[in-house]
Design an enzyme around this catalytic site. Structure first.
Site, short mmCIF file in Angstrom:
data_model
loop_
_atom_site.label_atom_id
_atom_site.label_comp_id
_atom_site.label_asym_id
_atom_site.label_seq_id
_atom_site.Cartn_x
_atom_site.Cartn_y
_atom_site.Cartn_z
N TYR A 273 -21.01 -40.99 71.52
CA TYR A 273 -21.93 -40.60 72.60
C TYR A 273 -21.18 -39.76 73.65
O TYR A 273 -21.76 -38.89 74.29
CB TYR A 273 -22.61 -41.82 73.21
CG TYR A 273 -23.92 -41.48 73.91
CD1 TYR A 273 -24.93 -40.80 73.23
CD2 TYR A 273 -24.14 -41.82 75.23
CE1 TYR A 273 -26.11 -40.46 73.86
CE2 TYR A 273 -25.33 -41.49 75.87
CZ TYR A 273 -26.30 -40.82 75.18
OH TYR A 273 -27.48 -40.48 75.80
N LYS B 292 -25.20 -39.54 81.33
CA LYS B 292 -26.24 -40.56 81.60
C LYS B 292 -25.84 -41.45 82.78
O LYS B 292 -26.71 -41.89 83.54
CB LYS B 292 -26.51 -41.41 80.36
CG LYS B 292 -27.22 -40.67 79.21
CD LYS B 292 -28.56 -40.07 79.61
CE LYS B 292 -29.35 -39.60 78.39
NZ LYS B 292 -30.57 -38.84 78.78
P1 NAD Z 1 -35.87 -34.77 71.56
O1 NAD Z 1 -34.86 -33.88 70.91
O2 NAD Z 1 -37.20 -34.83 70.97
O3 NAD Z 1 -35.99 -34.43 73.12
C1 NAD Z 1 -35.00 -33.74 73.85
C2 NAD Z 1 -35.70 -32.59 74.53
O4 NAD Z 1 -34.82 -31.90 75.39
C3 NAD Z 1 -36.25 -31.55 73.51
O5 NAD Z 1 -37.62 -31.40 73.72
C4 NAD Z 1 -35.49 -30.29 73.89
O6 NAD Z 1 -36.25 -29.11 73.69
C5 NAD Z 1 -35.26 -30.55 75.37
N1 NAD Z 1 -34.26 -29.65 75.94
C6 NAD Z 1 -32.94 -29.50 75.62
N2 NAD Z 1 -32.40 -28.50 76.33
C7 NAD Z 1 -33.39 -27.99 77.13
C8 NAD Z 1 -33.47 -26.92 78.06
N3 NAD Z 1 -32.40 -26.15 78.35
N4 NAD Z 1 -34.66 -26.70 78.68
C9 NAD Z 1 -35.73 -27.45 78.42
N5 NAD Z 1 -35.74 -28.47 77.53
C10 NAD Z 1 -34.57 -28.73 76.89
O7 NAD Z 1 -35.15 -36.21 71.56
P2 NAD Z 1 -35.55 -37.55 72.35
O8 NAD Z 1 -34.79 -38.63 71.65
O9 NAD Z 1 -37.01 -37.66 72.51
O10 NAD Z 1 -34.83 -37.34 73.77
C11 NAD Z 1 -35.54 -37.39 74.99
C12 NAD Z 1 -34.74 -38.16 76.04
O11 NAD Z 1 -34.62 -39.52 75.63
C13 NAD Z 1 -33.31 -37.65 76.24
O12 NAD Z 1 -32.98 -37.71 77.62
C14 NAD Z 1 -32.49 -38.68 75.49
O13 NAD Z 1 -31.17 -38.76 75.99
C15 NAD Z 1 -33.29 -39.92 75.78
N6 NAD Z 1 -33.01 -41.07 74.91
C16 NAD Z 1 -33.16 -40.97 73.56
C17 NAD Z 1 -32.89 -42.07 72.75
C18 NAD Z 1 -33.01 -41.99 71.25
O14 NAD Z 1 -32.44 -42.84 70.57
N7 NAD Z 1 -33.74 -41.04 70.69
C19 NAD Z 1 -32.50 -43.29 73.35
C20 NAD Z 1 -32.38 -43.36 74.74
C21 NAD Z 1 -32.64 -42.24 75.52
C1 IMJ Z 2 -26.36 -39.33 70.31
C2 IMJ Z 2 -25.04 -39.06 69.97
C3 IMJ Z 2 -24.18 -40.07 69.55
C4 IMJ Z 2 -24.62 -41.37 69.45
C5 IMJ Z 2 -25.95 -41.64 69.77
C6 IMJ Z 2 -26.83 -40.62 70.20
N1 IMJ Z 2 -26.67 -42.81 69.77
C7 IMJ Z 2 -27.94 -42.58 70.18
C8 IMJ Z 2 -28.10 -41.20 70.43
C9 IMJ Z 2 -26.11 -44.11 69.36
C10 IMJ Z 2 -28.99 -43.62 70.33
C11 IMJ Z 2 -29.34 -40.49 70.90
N2 IMJ Z 2 -29.37 -40.36 72.38
C12 IMJ Z 2 -29.50 -41.57 73.14
C13 IMJ Z 2 -29.22 -39.15 73.05
O1 IMJ Z 2 -29.27 -39.15 74.27
C14 IMJ Z 2 -28.99 -37.89 72.33
C15 IMJ Z 2 -28.62 -36.76 72.98
C16 IMJ Z 2 -28.23 -35.52 72.32
C17 IMJ Z 2 -28.32 -35.31 70.96
C18 IMJ Z 2 -27.93 -34.09 70.41
C19 IMJ Z 2 -27.95 -33.82 68.94
C20 IMJ Z 2 -28.01 -32.33 68.62
C21 IMJ Z 2 -27.22 -31.49 69.55
N3 IMJ Z 2 -27.02 -31.87 70.82
C22 IMJ Z 2 -27.44 -33.09 71.31
N4 IMJ Z 2 -27.37 -33.34 72.62
C23 IMJ Z 2 -27.76 -34.51 73.14
O2 IMJ Z 2 -26.77 -30.38 69.16
#
Ligand code: NAD
Ligand code: IMJ
Length: 255
Positions: A155, A162
């Site tokens: 991460y 975060k």
């Molecule tokens: P996702 O990829 O669907 O959403 C990420 C979004 O960020 C995308 O829509 C992407 O277009 C947007 N983005 C990135 N760069 C941008 C820019 N320059 N301008 C505008 N938009 C931009 O994935 P997600 O998992 O739905 O992530 C949404 C949020 O949830 C993130 O903050 C992520 O850290 C958080 N989150 C995700 C998880 C998980 O396991 N998926 C867990 C906890 C928190």
């Molecule tokens: C992301 C990376 C490593 C470990 C991770 C994650 N775990 C989880 C996530 C354990 C749950 C997803 N997460 C919480 C995120 O916030 C992801 C952010 C993200 C993911 C990508 C993948 C593609 C890329 N850039 C990214 N930047 C942020 O090119």
């Protein structure tokens, strides 16, 4: 619960996005919505999704949060369409892939800056121009992850981003509270979205998280949507500056 209220959701990329689950929950509660995606290339697909799944037709906009002019233009369009805002959902994060694959120690200056700009600064940038439209108070929600407080392999710089995001929630809550604007974060457990896919061993990570969580399962996007609905609604009127975990209880475990 949101009849007569209007809001904007940032971060829909596709039907797996947490922002899409959130959009569906807020739409079914009767809210008027603007949906913002990163660029024009997303618009057609999302348009199709909204026509098939939402009861109210949303305002669909493209906005790259790295570009201040695009943010200004987005709010001009929202002002023209709604004239007011009651809530804002920020569901955006990005770090360069190499910074999530290597070690944290190797993070480059540019990689650090990029992750902080898109994943943290963007919350301030989109909030600043929303304030003038939140004349009767409002609710601002961002999405975070436990990697802000714990060492999670891979991460890396996103964990540091975060931690800063969660601190920004407290600073914004402190400053905007007097205007009746609440600011909170939802800390979601792992969900298989575009941002999680491609992460090495993500499916085995999902499996171990489910095994350790008190509820003995993973969470769904719908559960994040429902918690967002609570934070947008008056039911949460006494809550601000808080990080609420939607993670099946995973964060309390010590094993
Ligand atoms: P996702 O990829 O669907 O959403 C990420 C979004 O960020 C995308 O829509 C992407 O277009 C947007 N983005 C990135 N760069 C941008 C820019 N320059 N301008 C505008 N938009 C931009 O994935 P997600 O998992 O739905 O992530 C949404 C949020 O949830 C993130 O903050 C992520 O850290 C958080 N989150 C995700 C998880 C998980 O396991 N998926 C867990 C906890 C928190
Ligand atoms: C992301 C990376 C490593 C470990 C991770 C994650 N775990 C989880 C996530 C354990 C749950 C997803 N997460 C919480 C995120 O916030 C992801 C952010 C993200 C993911 C990508 C993948 C593609 C890329 N850039 C990214 N930047 C942020 O090119």
């Amino acid at each position: 619960m949101l009849e007569g209220k209007t809001g904007v959701v940032f971060g829909v990329a596709n039907n797996h996005s947490l922002a899409w689950s959130i959009t569906k929950a807020l739409d079914s509660a009767g809210a008027g919505l603007a949906i913002s995606c990163q660029g024009e290339r997303f618009i057609n697909k999302i348009q199709k999704l909204t026509a098939e799944h939402l009861k109210n037709k949303p305002l669909l906009l493209a906005c790259d949060v790295q570009d201040e002019q695009q943010i200004a233009r987005l709010y001009e369009q929202i002002d023209a369409a709604f004239g007011r805002l009651d809530f804002l959902v920020h569901s955006i994060a990005f770090a360069s892939r190499e910074d999530l694959e290597g070690t944290f120690l190797q993070t480059s200056r540019d990689g650090f800056r990029l992750a902080m700009e898109i994943s943290v600064y963007s919350l301030l940038a989109v909030t600043r121009l929303a304030i003038p439209l939140m004349r009767e108070g409002g609710s601002i929600i961002t999405l975070t992850y436990l990697g802000s407080r714990r060492f999670m392999p891979h991460y890396n710089v996103m964990g540091v981003a975060k931690a800063a995001l969660e601190s920004a929630v407290r600073y914004l809550a402190g400053e905007l509270g007097p205007q009746g604007i609440r600011v909170n974060a939802l800390s979601a457990g792992p969900v298989n979205t575009l941002s999680a896919r491609g992460i090495r061993d993500f499916s085995s990570f999902l499996h171990t998280a489910a095994a350790k969580a008190p509820l003995q399962r993973n969470i769904s996007g719908e559960e994040v949507g429902d918690a967002t609905l609570f934070l947008c609604s008056d039911l949460s009127r006494g809550i601000t500056g808080e990080i609420i975990y939607v993670d099946a209880g995973f964060h309390i475990t010590g094993t």
